[in-house]
Design a protein around this motif. Structure first.
Motif, PDB file in Angstrom:
ATOM      1  N   UNK A 270       0.839  -1.190   0.000  1.00 52.30           N
ATOM      2  CA  UNK A 270       0.000   0.000   0.000  1.00 52.30           C
ATOM      3  C   UNK A 270       0.875   1.242   0.000  1.00 52.30           C
TER       4      UNK A 270
ATOM      5  N   UNK B  29     -15.540   6.711  17.121  1.00 51.16           N
ATOM      6  CA  UNK B  29     -14.143   7.093  17.266  1.00 51.16           C
ATOM      7  C   UNK B  29     -13.267   5.880  17.549  1.00 51.16           C
ATOM      8  N   UNK B  30     -12.187   5.807  16.807  1.00 55.63           N
ATOM      9  CA  UNK B  30     -11.180   4.795  17.058  1.00 55.63           C
ATOM     10  C   UNK B  30     -11.541   3.394  16.640  1.00 55.63           C
ATOM     11  N   UNK B  31     -12.565   3.199  15.842  1.00 56.16           N
ATOM     12  CA  UNK B  31     -12.977   1.836  15.493  1.00 56.16           C
ATOM     13  C   UNK B  31     -12.545   1.413  14.098  1.00 56.16           C
ATOM     14  N   UNK B  32     -11.847   2.246  13.383  1.00 56.51           N
ATOM     15  CA  UNK B  32     -11.488   1.932  12.005  1.00 56.51           C
ATOM     16  C   UNK B  32     -10.235   1.062  11.924  1.00 56.51           C
ATOM     17  N   UNK B  33     -10.085   0.308  10.845  1.00 58.44           N
ATOM     18  CA  UNK B  33      -8.929  -0.589  10.736  1.00 58.44           C
ATOM     19  C   UNK B  33      -7.635   0.168  10.502  1.00 58.44           C
ATOM     20  N   UNK B  34      -6.537  -0.507  10.759  1.00 58.33           N
ATOM     21  CA  UNK B  34      -5.225   0.050  10.504  1.00 58.33           C
ATOM     22  C   UNK B  34      -4.736  -0.368   9.124  1.00 58.33           C
ATOM     23  N   UNK B  35      -3.924   0.507   8.547  1.00 56.07           N
ATOM     24  CA  UNK B  35      -3.338   0.255   7.233  1.00 56.07           C
ATOM     25  C   UNK B  35      -1.832   0.309   7.377  1.00 56.07           C
ATOM     26  N   UNK B  36      -1.171  -0.689   6.833  1.00 56.01           N
ATOM     27  CA  UNK B  36       0.247  -0.876   7.093  1.00 56.01           C
ATOM     28  C   UNK B  36       1.127  -0.457   5.927  1.00 56.01           C
ATOM     29  N   UNK B  37       2.332   0.000   6.273  1.00 56.87           N
ATOM     30  CA  UNK B  37       3.373   0.173   5.281  1.00 56.87           C
ATOM     31  C   UNK B  37       4.003  -1.165   4.944  1.00 56.87           C
TER      32      UNK B  37
ATOM     33  N   UNK C 259      -1.972   9.451  18.582  1.00 57.15           N
ATOM     34  CA  UNK C 259      -3.341   9.694  18.139  1.00 57.15           C
ATOM     35  C   UNK C 259      -3.476  11.028  17.398  1.00 57.15           C
TER      36      UNK C 259
ATOM     37  N   UNK D 217       6.952  -2.424  11.296  1.00 57.11           N
ATOM     38  CA  UNK D 217       5.848  -1.901  10.503  1.00 57.11           C
ATOM     39  C   UNK D 217       5.318  -0.605  11.087  1.00 57.11           C
TER      40      UNK D 217
ATOM     41  N   UNK E  36      -4.098   8.910  13.198  1.00 57.27           N
ATOM     42  CA  UNK E  36      -3.412   8.006  14.121  1.00 57.27           C
ATOM     43  C   UNK E  36      -2.312   7.253  13.399  1.00 57.27           C
TER      44      UNK E  36
END
Lengths: 110, 117
Positions: free
Chosen positions: B1, B101-109, B50, B90, B31
């Motif tokens: 990504x 608030x704060x419930x979305x997924x994380x996206x990684x390098x 955050x 990572x 975040x």
């Protein structure tokens, strides 16, 4: 009890098989849940979110059982390309940190 | 990504050296996180932020420091590297402002492979 627990596997299944993974969590107040896929030495990639009503994306179905505090991932008609490690993620929301499971390894065999 | 970029991708260095790993993102997320991954241990959180003025220790922050220079940039430093810091690192981002608030997924390098000799 660990915050998030997964069976590390490996699950070795033949092509075309159906396989299911479970993930248990300890924080009953957790708000959002996800499944990630990670290929060897690559970054985790979001596979799907897990909704209370369950959700399906092609051959993949995710379900949440809040009463028993687990989420599941079902893969139908397994492909060789499904071979990877599957991580479950539990998110309490707000300002609390997300917890990743250690992953379940899937190997699909020709 | 490509939206989350980590540099360098690979680094080999010697014990005692100071190392900085950089992370930048074009996703506009507020975040940002740093994790390390070791075989059999899964992802372990080092530090998280955050927003620009917020820095929090994760479960394994000893020996590391971070700087959030801007919303889009979050760097991780090893002040004096030691061999047991050899790992895959990572960076990840998430957006707290979508949905609850704060419930979305994380996206990684793509990760940085760090080896300390």
């Amino acid at each position: 009890r660990k915050e998030v627990e997964q069976d590390p596997g490996p699950f070795n299944v033949p092509e075309g098989a159906t396989v299911a993974f479970n993930c248990t969590y300890s924080n009953s107040a957790s708000q959002s849940f996800f499944w990630y896929r990670q290929d060897c030495r690559k970054e985790p990639k979001l596979l799907m979110s897990v909704y209370s009503s369950g959700n399906e994306d092609g051959r993949f179905t995710a379900q949440l059982n809040r009463a028993s505090q687990y989420i599941s991932l079902l893969i139908r008609d397994s492909k060789l390309s499904d071979s990877a490690t599957y991580l479950c993620v539990v998110n309490p929301g707000g300002y609390q940190k997300v917890t990743f499971g250690t992953g379940t390894k899937l190997q699909v065999i020709p | 990504d490509a939206d989350v970029t980590q540099t360098p991708r690979n680094r080999i260095t010697k014990t005692g050296k100071r190392i900085m790993l950089e992370c930048s993102q074009t996703k506009g997320h507020d975040r940002m996180y740093w994790y390390r991954q070791d075989p059999g241990l899964g992802l372990r959180l080092i530090y998280y932020s955050f927003d620009v003025k917020d820095i929090n220790k994760g479960e394994i922050s000893d020996g590391y420091s971070v700087s959030r220079q801007a919303q889009a940039k979050f760097s991780l430093s090893l002040e004096s590297a030691i061999p047991n810091q050899t790992a895959l690192y990572f960076c990840a981002t998430s957006d707290s402002r979508t949905g609850s608030i704060g419930t979305q997924p994380q996206h990684f390098g793509d990760g940085t492979r760090l080896s300390i000799l």
